[in-house]
Design an enzyme around this catalytic site. Structure first.
Site, mmCIF file in Angstrom:
data_model
loop_
_atom_site.group_PDB
_atom_site.id
_atom_site.type_symbol
_atom_site.label_atom_id
_atom_site.label_comp_id
_atom_site.label_asym_id
_atom_site.label_seq_id
_atom_site.Cartn_x
_atom_site.Cartn_y
_atom_site.Cartn_z
ATOM 1 N N LYS A 51 1.006 -1.173 -0.032
ATOM 2 C CA LYS A 51 -0.235 -0.228 0.086
ATOM 3 C C LYS A 51 0.808 1.607 -0.033
ATOM 4 O O LYS A 51 1.227 0.780 0.879
ATOM 5 C CB LYS A 51 -0.967 0.116 1.086
ATOM 6 N N SER A 126 -9.253 0.376 2.795
ATOM 7 C CA SER A 126 -8.626 1.542 1.868
ATOM 8 C C SER A 126 -7.100 0.501 1.451
ATOM 9 O O SER A 126 -7.085 0.945 0.202
ATOM 10 C CB SER A 126 -7.518 2.440 2.428
ATOM 11 N N SER A 150 -9.391 -2.021 6.828
ATOM 12 C CA SER A 150 -8.600 -1.844 5.474
ATOM 13 C C SER A 150 -7.944 -3.420 5.730
ATOM 14 O O SER A 150 -7.204 -3.130 4.544
ATOM 15 C CB SER A 150 -8.388 -0.623 5.808
#
Length: 445
Positions: A51, A126, A150
Site C-alpha cells: 500500500k 482502503s 482495511s
C-alpha cells in the site's frame, strides 16, 4: 511477476508505481547471495508490493493523494526495512483510498482499482491495491493498514487471507498515520502460512515507535502444525449475525465443519451489548483523529481533497473534545466487558467479515444519500469493533456466493493471539481449497 504486472495491471489498476529496474537489480543480488552460500532470510527473493503509505527515501509515497505526488520520506518505514532484511523484493507501491479514508476502495484521484473476481464489483478499501495485487497473482504478498477493516475487507472481497494484528504488535514508524489510536499494519497473502511468514518478519518492538509492544514474538510459522483438538470456537448470537445476507450466513456456518473435523469445539455465545456502543464510538474516534492529522493541510489545500474525504474530515471538526476523550477512556472498560463475555467461554470468535456479497461499483458510487451511508457503514460493521478493542483478527476465504464472489469468515482472538488465529486459518486451509481458486475475471485475460 513483472511480466504479469505488465499484462494484468492495465485491467486491475492495483499499482500506483512499479520499480522493475530496481526489482531486477535486487533479484540479481539475491541470486549471487545463493551462489555464494550466504545465509538468507525467510523471504529471500520473494516479490512483494505494498500500500502506497510506507515511506522509503528515493521514491515517492503518495498516500493515494494529489498533494503527496512528489513526497519522499526521510527514513525507511520499519516494516519495509524488516522485509528487506528478510530478503523480500519490493516491486512497487499499490493503490489505496485517498489517505486511507474509505472502505469501498474508490479513489477519485486514481484509475479505478478492480475486484479480481468481477471488474464491476468493488475491491474494498482502503488497502484496495493490496487485495487485488495478491489475488491477481501480481505479487506473493502485500502490506496494508487497518483502521476499521482495511486489511480484512479487501482480503475478503478478493478471496485472499488478511491479518490485522493486535494494536502495537507491528511498528507504524514511517507509515502514514490515519488514526493513531486505531491504526495497525499487517499482511495480505494467499494463505495463512504466507501471512505467518510475513508477520514474523515485521512484528516486534521498535524503539522508533513508542506504541509498539515489548511482547515476545512467537514463531508464527513454526506453530502452524499444532493440534487444534479441544480449542473452543465461539459462534456469535447477536451483533455479528444481524442483517446478514442468507448466502453469506450459510457459507460462514458451513466453514465451521472443517474446523470441527480437526477437533475444535463449536460453542454458541451471546454477544454483549457493549458491541453496539463500540460500533457507535469507533467513527467518532476515527473522524476526530483524522481531522486533527489533516487540519493544517485541509485549511491550506482544501481543493486538493476529493469531495468525499473532504467532507469526512470536516465532520471531525464538530466533535467536542469531551466526547473524544470520553470515547478513548471507555476503551479499557469495553475491552474488559467484551473479554469477560467472550474469552471467558471460548478461545476465539468466528464471525463473517462482510455481511453481504461484495457490492457493485455502481452501488458504491459516491453520493450523500442515506442508502449510500447505510452501505458504507455495513461494509465495516463486523470489523471496526475489533480495531476499537485493539484485538487481532484474521480474514479467511470460505466459499463463493451464487454470483461467484468470495466470502470470508473472521477469527477474533485475545490480545497477541495471532499465532492461534493463524493456526486455525492454516488448519482450515488444509481441509479446503478455496484459497487456491484463481479469480474469474483475471483468469479470463
Amino acid at each position: 511477476t513483472l511480466a504479469r504486472i505488465d499484462h494484468l495491471d492495465p485491467h486491475l489498476n492495483a499499482f500506483i508505481w512499479c520499480d522493475s529496474e530496481r526489482a531486477m537489480e535486487r533479484a540479481r543480488e539475491a541470486d549471487v547471495a545463493l551462489q555464494r552460500g550466504d545465509d538468507v532470510g525467510p523471504l529471500h527473493g520473494v516479490p512483494l508490493a505494498h500500500k502506497d503509505m510506507f515511506y522509503r527515501p528515493g521514491r515517492p509515497t503518495t498516500c493515494g493523494s494529489v498533494m503527496r505526488q512528489s513526497f519522499e520520506g526521510r527514513e525507511t518505514a520499519t516494516v519495509l526495512r524488516r522485509l528487506d532484511q528478510a530478503g523480500g523484493i519490493e516491486v512497487g507501491t499499490l493503490a489505496m483510498v485517498e489517505f486511507a479514508m474509505g472502505p469501498h476502495g474508490y479513489n477519485g484521484h486514481l484509475p479505478r482499482c478492480r475486484n479480481t473476481w468481477d471488474f464491476e464489483r468493488i475491491p474494498c478499501g482502503s488497502s484496495s491495491g493490496s487485495g487485488a495485487a495478491v489475488a491477481g497473482r501480481l505479487v506473493y504478498g502485500a502490506l496494508g493498514s487497518d483502521t476499521g477493516g482495511s486489511i480484512r475487507c479487501p482480503a475478503a472481497a478478493n478471496g485472499v487471507t488478511g491479518m490485522s494484528p493486535t494494536y502495537g504488535r507491528v511498528s507504524r514508524f514511517g507509515a502514514m498515520p490515519m488514526c493513531f489510536s486505531l491504526d495497525v499494519v499487517g499482511p495480505l497473502a494467499r494463505t495463512a502460512r504466507d501471512c505467518a511468514r510475513l508477520l514474523g518478519a515485521i512484528a516486534g518492538r521498535d524503539r522508533k515507535d513508542a506504541s509498539s509492544s515489548r511482547e515476545r514474538v512467537p514463531d508464527y510459522e513454526g506453530e502452524l502444525m499444532r493440534s487444534i483438538v479441544g480449542l473452543r470456537i465461539g459462534v456469535p448470537q447477536g451483533y455479528f449475525d444481524e442483517d446478514l445476507d442468507p448466502d453469506v450466513a450459510l457459507l460462514v456456518e458451513e466453514s465451521l465443519d472443517a474446523l470441527k473435523s480437526r477437533g475444535a469445539s463449536i460453542i454458541l455465545i451471546d454477544m454483549p451489548p457493549v458491541l453496539q456502543q463500540v460500533a457507535d464510538i469507533h467513527p467518532l474516534v476515527m473522524k476526530a483523529e483524522a481531522s486533527a492529522n489533516h487540519g493544517n493541510w485541509k485549511r491550506a489545500h482544501g481543493d486538493d481533497y476529493s469531495e468525499e474525504v473532504g467532507k469526512r474530515l470536516e465532520a471531525g471538526y464538530f466533535i467536542p473534545a469531551t466526547d473524544y476523550i470520553n470515547a478513548l477512556q471507555f476503551r479499557g472498560a469495553a475491552l474488559q466487558a467484551f473479554s469477560d463475555a467472550v474469552f471467558s467461554k471460548v478461545d476465539v470468535l468466528h464471525t463473517p467479515v462482510l455481511p453481504m456479497p461484495t457490492p457493485s461499483l455502481e452501488a458504491t458510487a459516491y453520493s450523500s444519500g442515506p442508502d449510500y451511508l447505510k452501505m458504507v457503514v455495513a461494509l465495516t460493521r463486523n470489523t471496526k469493533v475489533v480495531n476499537y478493542l485493539g484485538l487481532p483478527a484474521l480474514s479467511v476465504t470460505c466459499g463463493f456466493t451464487p454470483d461467484g464472489l468470495p466470502t470470508s469468515f473472521q477469527l477474533i482472538g485475545r490480545p497477541f493471539s495471532e499465532a492461534l488465529l493463524l493456526l486455525l486459518g492454516h488448519q482450515y486451509q488444509r481441509e479446503t481449497d478455496w484459497h487456491e481458486r484463481m479469480p474469474n475475471a483475471v483468469a479470463a485475460l
